[in-house]
Structures are given as C-alpha cells and as structure tokens.
Scaffold this motif. Sequence first.
Motif, PDB file in Angstrom:
ATOM      1  N   ARG A   1      39.953  33.008  18.634  1.00  0.00           N
ATOM      2  CA  ARG A   1      38.596  33.375  18.971  1.00  0.00           C
ATOM      3  C   ARG A   1      38.513  34.866  19.246  1.00  0.00           C
ATOM      4  N   LYS A   2      37.279  35.391  19.198  1.00  0.00           N
ATOM      5  CA  LYS A   2      37.058  36.809  19.416  1.00  0.00           C
ATOM      6  C   LYS A   2      37.608  37.229  20.779  1.00  0.00           C
ATOM      7  N   GLY A   3      38.414  38.292  20.780  1.00  0.00           N
ATOM      8  CA  GLY A   3      38.965  38.814  22.026  1.00  0.00           C
ATOM      9  C   GLY A   3      40.366  38.348  22.313  1.00  0.00           C
ATOM     10  N   LEU A   4      40.841  37.342  21.588  1.00  0.00           N
ATOM     11  CA  LEU A   4      42.182  36.818  21.831  1.00  0.00           C
ATOM     12  C   LEU A   4      43.183  37.546  20.943  1.00  0.00           C
ATOM     13  N   ASN A   5      44.260  38.040  21.542  1.00  0.00           N
ATOM     14  CA  ASN A   5      45.303  38.721  20.781  1.00  0.00           C
ATOM     15  C   ASN A   5      46.655  38.436  21.424  1.00  0.00           C
ATOM     16  N   GLY A   6      47.719  38.870  20.780  1.00  0.00           N
ATOM     17  CA  GLY A   6      49.068  38.551  21.237  1.00  0.00           C
ATOM     18  C   GLY A   6      49.373  39.036  22.641  1.00  0.00           C
ATOM     19  N   ARG A   7      48.918  40.245  22.967  1.00  0.00           N
ATOM     20  CA  ARG A   7      49.199  40.787  24.299  1.00  0.00           C
ATOM     21  C   ARG A   7      48.479  40.008  25.393  1.00  0.00           C
ATOM     22  N   LEU A   8      47.218  39.673  25.137  1.00  0.00           N
ATOM     23  CA  LEU A   8      46.459  38.889  26.125  1.00  0.00           C
ATOM     24  C   LEU A   8      47.094  37.516  26.316  1.00  0.00           C
TER      25      LEU A   8
END
Length: 476
Positions: free
Chosen positions: A3-10
Amino acid sequence: MLRKGLNGRLVFAIAAAAIGSGFQHGYNIGVVNAPGKLIQEWINYTDYVRSNYTVVPTEATITWIWSVAVSVYCIGGMIGGSLTGFFAEKFGRKGGLIVNNIFAIIGAILEGFSYSAKSYEMLIAGRIFIGINCGLNAGLAPMYLSEISPVNLRGAVGTMYQLVLTISILISQILGMENIMGTETLWPYLLAFTAVPVLYQVPALMLCPESPKYILITKGREREAERALNWLRRTVEVHDEMDEMRAEFEAQKATTRTSLREMWTNPCLKSPLIIAVMMQLAQQLSGINAVMFFSTTIFEDAGLSTLTSQYATLGMGVMNVLMTFVSMVLIEKAGRKTLQLVGLSGMFVVVILLAVFLAIKDLAPWIPYVSIVLIIAFVVAFATGPGSIPWFLVSELFNQSARPLATSIAVTVNWTANFFVGIGFLPLAQLLGPYVFVIFAVILAFFVWFTWSRVPETKNKTIEEISAMFRQQSYN
C-alpha cells in the motif's frame, strides 16, 4: 499488494518495535498455563525440602504461592503501564523500548535459574520484572508504531502489536506442550525463552530512527526529525508531513505541559481519555479470559482427550492469529469504530448463547460441540476489533503533549482490570457456573452502546483533525 507509504525501511522499523514488544506480552500471558501443574509440584517439593523433610505443605499453601506467582505479572504490568509516560518522555519512544529490555533480561534470568536455585521467590520476582517489561511495551510500542506510520496505514500498523501478541501466545502454547518443553526439567528454559526477543529487538531498534514527532515536537530538533522521516519514508518528499508536525509543534508551544489534573478537568482531554479508558476496559471485561478458562472444560465435556483438548486450544490460538491478521487488513477500509462495534456485538450474542448451551450441556450429546463452535466464534469476534484497537486508539486520540500521560493511564487501567478479572472470575464461576456469562453479556451491551454513541471514527484523520473534533465538542 504494497500500500501507499509502505516500504522496506518502515517494515523493518515496525518489525523491530512490534516483534520484540508484542512477543514479550503475549508469550508471558500463555507460558505458565501448560507447565502450571509441574511448577506447583516443584513448589511443593521445594517447601518440603526447606522444612528438612518434616512438614508437608498443604494444598492451600501451594495454591496460594502459585496464585501469587501468576498474578504478580499483572501487578508488574500496572507498574510498567504507570511508568510509560516517564519512559516515553525521558528516553523517547524507541529509546524507552531499548531500555525496557533490561527488565526482560532480569526477569528471564530470575525465572530461568529459579529451579536450580530451589527458589520460588526468584520465580515470583522474575514474573514481576517481566510484567514491568510488558506493561511498558503495551504503552511504548503502539505509541512508536502510531508516530512512525503514515496516516493511511496508522490503524493497520497499530494492529501489528496485537498480531504479534496473538502469535506469541500460540508459540508459548506450542512450546509448553508435554512433548516439547512442558516437562519437569525443561520448564525453566521455557520461561527463560522470553530473553530471546531481546537479542533481536535491541540491535534492530538501534538501526531505526527515533519517532520523528518526538524529535520535533518534544525535543524541538527539526533537521533531525526531517532526517528520521526521510529514512522511514525512503524519500526526501516529506514536506506535507513535516508541515503537519510543525503545525502541531507551534500549537503545543502555546500550551503548558499536560498534568494529571488537566487530563480530568480540561474537556478537550477528558472526553478522549474517558473513551481510551473505556476501550481498555471493554477489552478486559469482555469475558475473553472467562471463555479461555472454560474452553478446556468444554472440550473435555465434548469427549476430547487431554491431548486432543490441547490441540483444540492451539486451534483457537490459530484462529485468533488469523482473525487479527484479517482485522489488520480491514481496519483502514472498515474503520476502527465499525470493527469495534462488530466485535463487541458478536461477543454479546455469543456469550448469551454460551450461557444457554453450557446450562443445558447434559441434555444431548451434541450440545458440547455447539459450545466449541461458540468459543471459536467468540475468539473470532474478539480478534475482529476489541483485541487490537484499544492498544493504538489511545495514541490516535491525543496530541504529542498529552499522549504519554494518556497512554500511561489507559495501559495501567488495562492491567488493573486484567488483575481484578483474574482474581474475581474463579469465585464468580464457582458461584454462578455458566450463568457467569450473563454478567459479561450485560457489560458487553453497555460497551456496545458506549462505542456506538461516544467513540469517534479516526480512520484517515490527522491528530490535529481528531483534536479539533474534541475541541468542537467541548464548545457545544
């Protein structure tokens, strides 16, 4: 699909906070259940040895010592919950979680070596320390998760704490089985296993940034806050979020530090505090502990063997995990209030049916099997909303200055309610039998009404928008 805003670091930061903290909380709820009889036998033998083999301890004495060992976990939780605000402000959200692992290590050492030291006092002390750790985790982890999440993912990320909690309860049940670690010699290692998440969480969190909101709004360091947000979003395009945090920072400058008295006298704070406390009470007074307690008896009444009953209990744990995951997926679509209402309403219907079918269980051989289905349905309803939403809702209802104190109050109320339910349920169950569920039906009916009439929907709203909503209500 990401989903928008989700990435590996988060995802890494979420895992670092949720896995270490939620695991401690859930694992130590379930870990003492399976080896309970073995530990009581060890307490009995230890007391007998201390008397130079002259005085055989009474059953009442052993039961009392064991009850203390189990219940001090909640007392530790109350202490930890009440310290949440101090830790969150003094060490930060991430820093508080790292420091909190000291209590987990102390608790694991005391529990792990209690058997070889022939000291049930060490076991009791270990349970207190691990309770303090879990009380702090229950406040700090959802707060950190809420503050590092984009608005559109805040509910789903907040549910991660409860998801890990349910998974760790299941792990404790599996490891505690007789053919794994639930044995006379291995149970100390089963208890000490709670130190393992420390080995993951401390180094993982050290690689993650502190909460950007804490850095800017509490510490006033704008450049550092922006760098933390850049890391979490994996982009330099964070202007909108920084503007929102600056607006909250400027608004906070005009206000004094939130005090306990102000929490109860300022209408803008009192209303969300009552909601946060009520949602914590709804979770603990819903009857979930009662259903878990009755489950083994119901499974045995249905003709299941002891081992099969254990597997049935594991099946309940699996269902709890699956439905918490479903809740995590649905929460940003359906909303917090909707899922809370669906969960509480479902539990209300199920406890009434449980009271009826438990009362007539001897009338037909198929009735206990209906009770099994009802227990699973109750767990499903609990996991839909009431199991996860109260933990992170408190972080959504308050701005940065009031959030630590509000979280302290809400988490302390949760652990206190847990403690009194633990003490009071067994006498009530012995007195009322299956009709004890009528009490929970009345309580659930009240919380359904309260949620419907008083709890606002916070989905996709910024903290400032939610605060403005309560300010408007206070002026009306």
